[in-house]
Design a protein around this motif. Structure first.
Motif, PDB file in Angstrom:
ATOM      1  N   TRP A 265      38.002 121.947   1.575  1.00 22.04           N
ATOM      2  CA  TRP A 265      36.830 122.314   2.367  1.00 22.04           C
ATOM      3  C   TRP A 265      37.174 122.549   3.829  1.00 22.04           C
ATOM      4  CZ3 TRP A 265      31.188 121.228   1.340  1.00 22.04           C
ATOM      5  CH2 TRP A 265      30.900 121.296  -0.024  1.00 22.04           C
ATOM      6  N   LEU A 266      38.077 121.767   4.389  1.00 18.98           N
ATOM      7  CA  LEU A 266      38.398 121.918   5.806  1.00 18.98           C
ATOM      8  C   LEU A 266      38.858 123.328   6.135  1.00 18.98           C
ATOM      9  CD1 LEU A 266      40.322 118.602   6.632  1.00 18.98           C
ATOM     10  CD2 LEU A 266      37.974 119.189   7.261  1.00 18.98           C
ATOM     11  N   GLU A 267      39.752 123.872   5.296  1.00 15.23           N
ATOM     12  CA  GLU A 267      40.331 125.185   5.578  1.00 15.23           C
ATOM     13  C   GLU A 267      39.271 126.290   5.540  1.00 15.23           C
ATOM     14  OE1 GLU A 267      41.408 123.054   3.374  1.00 15.23           O
ATOM     15  OE2 GLU A 267      43.265 122.350   4.277  1.00 15.23           O
ATOM     16  N   ASN A 268      38.258 126.125   4.685  1.00 15.96           N
ATOM     17  CA  ASN A 268      37.186 127.112   4.661  1.00 15.96           C
ATOM     18  C   ASN A 268      36.526 127.263   6.027  1.00 15.96           C
ATOM     19  OD1 ASN A 268      36.886 128.063   1.863  1.00 15.96           O
ATOM     20  ND2 ASN A 268      36.478 125.928   1.394  1.00 15.96           N
ATOM     21  N   PHE A 269      36.506 126.178   6.784  1.00 11.97           N
ATOM     22  CA  PHE A 269      35.836 126.174   8.078  1.00 11.97           C
ATOM     23  C   PHE A 269      36.822 126.256   9.238  1.00 11.97           C
ATOM     24  CE2 PHE A 269      32.986 123.634   5.213  1.00 11.97           C
ATOM     25  CZ  PHE A 269      32.052 124.645   5.043  1.00 11.97           C
ATOM     26  N   GLY A 270      38.024 126.751   8.946  1.00 15.42           N
ATOM     27  CA  GLY A 270      38.993 127.015  10.004  1.00 15.42           C
ATOM     28  C   GLY A 270      39.644 125.775  10.573  1.00 15.42           C
ATOM     29  N   ILE A 271      39.731 124.702   9.777  1.00 16.63           N
ATOM     30  CA  ILE A 271      40.313 123.446  10.263  1.00 16.63           C
ATOM     31  C   ILE A 271      41.514 123.083   9.399  1.00 16.63           C
ATOM     32  CG2 ILE A 271      39.930 120.969  10.599  1.00 16.63           C
ATOM     33  CD1 ILE A 271      36.966 121.601  11.032  1.00 16.63           C
ATOM     34  N   GLU A 272      42.639 122.753  10.031  1.00 17.29           N
ATOM     35  CA  GLU A 272      43.815 122.241   9.339  1.00 17.29           C
ATOM     36  C   GLU A 272      44.178 120.889   9.926  1.00 17.29           C
ATOM     37  OE1 GLU A 272      45.910 122.473   6.999  1.00 17.29           O
ATOM     38  OE2 GLU A 272      45.707 124.463   6.123  1.00 17.29           O
ATOM     39  N   ALA A 273      44.363 119.909   9.066  1.00 16.49           N
ATOM     40  CA  ALA A 273      44.785 118.595   9.546  1.00 16.49           C
ATOM     41  C   ALA A 273      46.153 118.685  10.209  1.00 16.49           C
ATOM     42  CB  ALA A 273      44.813 117.594   8.396  1.00 16.49           C
ATOM     43  N   TYR A 274      47.054 119.465   9.583  1.00 19.03           N
ATOM     44  CA  TYR A 274      48.358 119.753  10.170  1.00 19.03           C
ATOM     45  C   TYR A 274      48.340 121.218  10.606  1.00 19.03           C
ATOM     46  CZ  TYR A 274      49.821 115.741   7.230  1.00 19.03           C
ATOM     47  OH  TYR A 274      49.929 114.529   6.607  1.00 19.03           O
ATOM     48  N   ALA A 275      48.336 121.439  11.886  1.00  9.63           N
ATOM     49  CA  ALA A 275      48.313 122.806  12.394  1.00  9.63           C
ATOM     50  C   ALA A 275      49.700 123.229  12.849  1.00  9.63           C
ATOM     51  CB  ALA A 275      47.339 122.926  13.566  1.00  9.63           C
ATOM     52  N   HIS A 276      49.934 124.535  12.883  1.00  6.91           N
ATOM     53  CA  HIS A 276      51.184 125.055  13.421  1.00  6.91           C
ATOM     54  C   HIS A 276      51.126 125.020  14.945  1.00  6.91           C
ATOM     55  CE1 HIS A 276      51.337 126.559   9.316  1.00  6.91           C
ATOM     56  NE2 HIS A 276      52.606 126.885   9.490  1.00  6.91           N
ATOM     57  N   SER A 277      52.227 124.638  15.558  1.00 12.39           N
ATOM     58  CA  SER A 277      52.300 124.676  17.016  1.00 12.39           C
ATOM     59  C   SER A 277      52.188 126.118  17.488  1.00 12.39           C
ATOM     60  CB  SER A 277      53.617 124.061  17.490  1.00 12.39           C
ATOM     61  OG  SER A 277      54.722 124.815  16.997  1.00 12.39           O
ATOM     62  N   ASP A 278      51.949 126.307  18.772  1.00 16.56           N
ATOM     63  CA  ASP A 278      51.748 127.650  19.307  1.00 16.56           C
ATOM     64  C   ASP A 278      52.919 128.575  19.020  1.00 16.56           C
ATOM     65  OD1 ASP A 278      49.267 126.965  20.283  1.00 16.56           O
ATOM     66  OD2 ASP A 278      49.982 126.529  22.313  1.00 16.56           O
ATOM     67  N   ASP A 279      54.148 128.032  19.034  1.00 14.12           N
ATOM     68  CA  ASP A 279      55.315 128.870  18.770  1.00 14.12           C
ATOM     69  C   ASP A 279      55.729 128.870  17.298  1.00 14.12           C
ATOM     70  OD1 ASP A 279      56.390 126.349  18.469  1.00 14.12           O
ATOM     71  OD2 ASP A 279      57.885 126.557  20.054  1.00 14.12           O
ATOM     72  N   GLY A 280      54.961 128.153  16.453  1.00 13.75           N
ATOM     73  CA  GLY A 280      55.234 128.151  15.021  1.00 13.75           C
ATOM     74  C   GLY A 280      56.432 127.330  14.598  1.00 13.75           C
ATOM     75  N   SER A 281      57.022 126.573  15.518  1.00 19.01           N
ATOM     76  CA  SER A 281      58.275 125.867  15.216  1.00 19.01           C
ATOM     77  C   SER A 281      58.062 124.532  14.516  1.00 19.01           C
ATOM     78  CB  SER A 281      59.065 125.630  16.507  1.00 19.01           C
ATOM     79  OG  SER A 281      58.366 124.753  17.377  1.00 19.01           O
ATOM     80  N   ARG A 282      56.851 124.007  14.532  1.00 20.45           N
ATOM     81  CA  ARG A 282      56.607 122.682  13.958  1.00 20.45           C
ATOM     82  C   ARG A 282      55.128 122.537  13.617  1.00 20.45           C
ATOM     83  NH1 ARG A 282      56.213 122.560  19.330  1.00 20.45           N
ATOM     84  NH2 ARG A 282      54.801 121.093  20.342  1.00 20.45           N
ATOM     85  N   LEU A 283      54.823 121.430  12.942  1.00 21.43           N
ATOM     86  CA  LEU A 283      53.443 121.085  12.645  1.00 21.43           C
ATOM     87  C   LEU A 283      52.979 119.988  13.592  1.00 21.43           C
ATOM     88  CD1 LEU A 283      53.468 120.945   8.731  1.00 21.43           C
ATOM     89  CD2 LEU A 283      52.778 122.855  10.191  1.00 21.43           C
ATOM     90  N   VAL A 284      51.710 120.038  13.958  1.00 25.08           N
ATOM     91  CA  VAL A 284      51.137 119.032  14.856  1.00 25.08           C
ATOM     92  C   VAL A 284      49.825 118.535  14.263  1.00 25.08           C
ATOM     93  CG1 VAL A 284      52.200 120.008  16.924  1.00 25.08           C
ATOM     94  CG2 VAL A 284      49.938 120.803  16.209  1.00 25.08           C
ATOM     95  N   LEU A 285      49.480 117.286  14.572  1.00 27.57           N
ATOM     96  CA  LEU A 285      48.179 116.762  14.160  1.00 27.57           C
ATOM     97  C   LEU A 285      47.085 117.490  14.932  1.00 27.57           C
ATOM     98  CD1 LEU A 285      48.835 112.902  14.002  1.00 27.57           C
ATOM     99  CD2 LEU A 285      48.744 114.532  12.111  1.00 27.57           C
ATOM    100  N   ASP A 286      46.094 117.974  14.223  1.00 26.97           N
ATOM    101  CA  ASP A 286      45.077 118.778  14.899  1.00 26.97           C
ATOM    102  C   ASP A 286      43.698 118.558  14.267  1.00 26.97           C
ATOM    103  OD1 ASP A 286      44.188 120.623  16.809  1.00 26.97           O
ATOM    104  OD2 ASP A 286      44.251 122.248  15.347  1.00 26.97           O
ATOM    105  N   ILE A 287      43.364 117.324  14.013  1.00 31.52           N
ATOM    106  CA  ILE A 287      42.080 117.041  13.386  1.00 31.52           C
ATOM    107  C   ILE A 287      41.174 116.200  14.285  1.00 31.52           C
ATOM    108  CG2 ILE A 287      42.783 114.900  12.225  1.00 31.52           C
ATOM    109  CD1 ILE A 287      41.217 115.930   9.774  1.00 31.52           C
ATOM    110  N   ASN A 288      41.748 115.610  15.327  1.00 28.57           N
ATOM    111  CA  ASN A 288      40.970 114.762  16.231  1.00 28.57           C
ATOM    112  C   ASN A 288      40.333 115.615  17.314  1.00 28.57           C
ATOM    113  OD1 ASN A 288      39.857 112.563  17.516  1.00 28.57           O
ATOM    114  ND2 ASN A 288      41.760 111.952  18.530  1.00 28.57           N
ATOM    115  N   ASN A 289      39.276 116.325  16.931  1.00 26.56           N
ATOM    116  CA  ASN A 289      38.603 117.215  17.875  1.00 26.56           C
ATOM    117  C   ASN A 289      37.116 117.303  17.534  1.00 26.56           C
ATOM    118  OD1 ASN A 289      38.280 119.419  15.834  1.00 26.56           O
ATOM    119  ND2 ASN A 289      40.518 119.455  15.983  1.00 26.56           N
ATOM    120  N   GLN A 290      36.358 117.881  18.450  1.00 28.16           N
ATOM    121  CA  GLN A 290      34.909 117.920  18.289  1.00 28.16           C
ATOM    122  C   GLN A 290      34.476 118.783  17.117  1.00 28.16           C
ATOM    123  OE1 GLN A 290      33.041 115.883  20.290  1.00 28.16           O
ATOM    124  NE2 GLN A 290      31.448 116.323  18.761  1.00 28.16           N
ATOM    125  N   ARG A 291      35.233 119.819  16.819  1.00 33.28           N
ATOM    126  CA  ARG A 291      34.880 120.688  15.695  1.00 33.28           C
ATOM    127  C   ARG A 291      34.878 119.888  14.383  1.00 33.28           C
ATOM    128  NH1 ARG A 291      35.174 126.307  14.906  1.00 33.28           N
ATOM    129  NH2 ARG A 291      35.501 126.984  12.753  1.00 33.28           N
TER     130      ARG A 291
END
Length: 494
Positions: A265-291
């Protein structure tokens, strides 16, 4: 941060749709899209145009002298990727013909190597680590594939010759999700149809839609207004006490019905728990946000709001038994539901419900795409393969043939041969398949990690997101550290 992908041009199969979608990523990391109809000039006065055939794989000629190209697969997966004879069934024969086209073109012979269990990572590890050259291409369970990839057992797909990720048989969002630091060790495309049948989407009861005088959600999809708020607004007051017992049960009629776990369900709404960093070199935690917090609050209020209009039960037990959402929809007891194609299709084959297919709505109108979250048994190439030219050639050819032969056949299955009566659903399915995405958070983190946040918080009356995040941040960061170290070095983490 919303889902971010490395995007190339998307081209939908011309025989199935009359549109194609191109995707780019702008400098603000927001996904943008352009699209248009394919026009034809029958007047004879238009300027002659020469365009490349988007379905031409561009592979050179080659003769591999009858080489046995060995595919490791368990019974769970083999029928969807390999067939050694025609039997008159649509999908078996589509797979057979796709295989045969590649065999005849390159003078190879596909051969199945038995894997006793699609989660048997021990056998795969033992075979590859011993240096045995037992198979050219493997397929197994998604968690197993992801775990094995971190042991350095598979080849990086970007190092194989002849593979062209700009082609439409490489799902753009899935390929981008599984690419970390310009490396991809497991993949999912159209070689088989497991990823298609595992694609999730919404189903709508078209007769009930008309009975309740609800505007066409197809038009909402087209103009970009098919959002979670619209779905909530439509479904919140659609309820009928069919059995007359004044209690909300599975025997009543609801605007939306869902039971079980919130896979994808998260991905349907544009949310990934593990997101790609801006340069694509690694994964970062990206779920602790207001969205994320806002989504959880909205879903909790909708799904747990006194059951008026919604039938939601968090239990995964008896998911495919009477009383679960597939049965309820097939029996005409809900206006909308959401699930994998193979689950709903199996339950709808004997149903009289006049159904339509839709993508899951967007989080809001600022979200660029409708995503087709899917599950697959990913494929991979063992490091024991030494002829990467031949392997890349065969994989690319199989992928192209699957896109041209297997995918259209499965679309027939999904639509119950409904093209003449429901071109809207055919159009929606094109959108869903084109935007098919496998979550890197799910296959590397499992639903026990942050990917399972909705399963934990939606049913809970007491646990808050801040506490949940604090309890799990350290363990989830450790998961990412292992993934990032491997994709940085290319060697297994001890």
């Amino acid at each position: 941060m919303m889902l971010k992908y490395r995007i190339n041009a998307l081209v939908l199969l011309a025989a199935l749709a009359v549109s194609f979608v191109g995707c780019t990523q702008d400098t603000n990391d927001t996904l943008t899209t352009t699209g248009g109809s394919v026009s034809t000039d029958s007047s004879g006065t238009g300027a002659e145009e020469t365009t490349a055939d988007p379905l031409d794989d561009g592979l050179p000629e080659a003769d591999y002298g009858g080489y046995k190209f060995r595919i490791l697969a368990a019974d769970n997966d083999v029928d969807m990727i390999y067939s050694d004879e025609l039997d008159g069934s649509l999908m078996n024969d589509a797979v057979f013909n796709a295989n045969l086209n590649v065999e005849q073109r390159f003078n190879v012979d596909f051969e199945r190597v038995m894997l006793d269990n699609y989660m048997n990572g021990e056998f795969i590890t033992s075979s590859i680590m011993s240096g045995s050259d037992d198979f050219d291409l493997g397929v197994c369970h998604d968690y197993t594939s992801a775990s094995l990839s971190l042991k350095g057992l598979f080849r990086n797909l970007y190092e194989l010759e002849h593979i062209d990720f700009s082609k439409p048989w490489w799902p753009e969002f899935t390929t981008s999700q599984l690419t970390i630091n310009n490396k991809m060790y497991i993949f999912s495309n159209y070689i088989g149809y497991n990823g298609l049948r595992g694609t999730k989407n919404m189903y709508v009861n078209l007769d009930k839609l008309e009975e309740y005088h609800i505007d066409s959600p197809y038009d909402m999809v087209r103009d970009g207004s098919w959002t979670l708020d619209r779905l909530i607004e439509i479904t919140k007051d659609v309820y009928a006490d069919l059995d007359g017992n004044t209690e909300a049960t599975s025997e009543d009629f609801y605007g939306f019905a869902f039971t079980g776990l919130f896979y994808g369900w998260l991905e349907n709404f544009g949310i990934e728990a593990y997101a790609h960093s801006d340069d694509g070199s690694r994964l970062v935690l990206d779920i602790n946000n207001q969205r994320t917090i806002d989504l959880i609050d909205k879903l909790k209020a909708w799904l747990n709001g006194g059951n008026e209009g919604v039938y939601y039960r968090p239990s995964h037990d008896g998911l495919y038994s009477p009383g679960s959402y597939p049965f309820m929809f097939a029996e005409g007891k809900c206006l909308f539901t959401y699930g994998s194609l193979f689950v709903l299709i199996e339950n709808l084959k004997d149903s009289n419900v006049n159904y339509g297919i839709l993508p899951m709505p967007k989080y809001d109108e600022n979200q660029e795409y409708y995503y087709g979250v899917c599950y697959d048994s990913p494929m991979w190439v063992p490091i024991t393969v030494t002829d990467t030219d031949r392997t890349g050639m065969i994989i690319e050819a199989m992928s192209a043939e699957g896109y041209k032969t297997i995918m259209p056949a499965y679309k027939d299955i999904a639509l119950k041969n409904r093209y003449a009566v429901d071109t809207d659903s055919a159009e929606m399915l094109d959108i869903i398949f084109a935007n098919r995405v496998i979550s890197v958070s799910l296959i590397y983190g499992n639903v026990d990690g942050f990917q399972g946040v909705l399963n934990t918080l939606i049913p809970s009356d007491t646990l808050e997101f801040s506490s949940y995040y604090a309890q799990n941040e350290a363990s989830q960061q450790a998961v990412l550290d292992e993934i990032n170290e491997f994709y940085s070095s290319g060697t297994a983490v001890e």
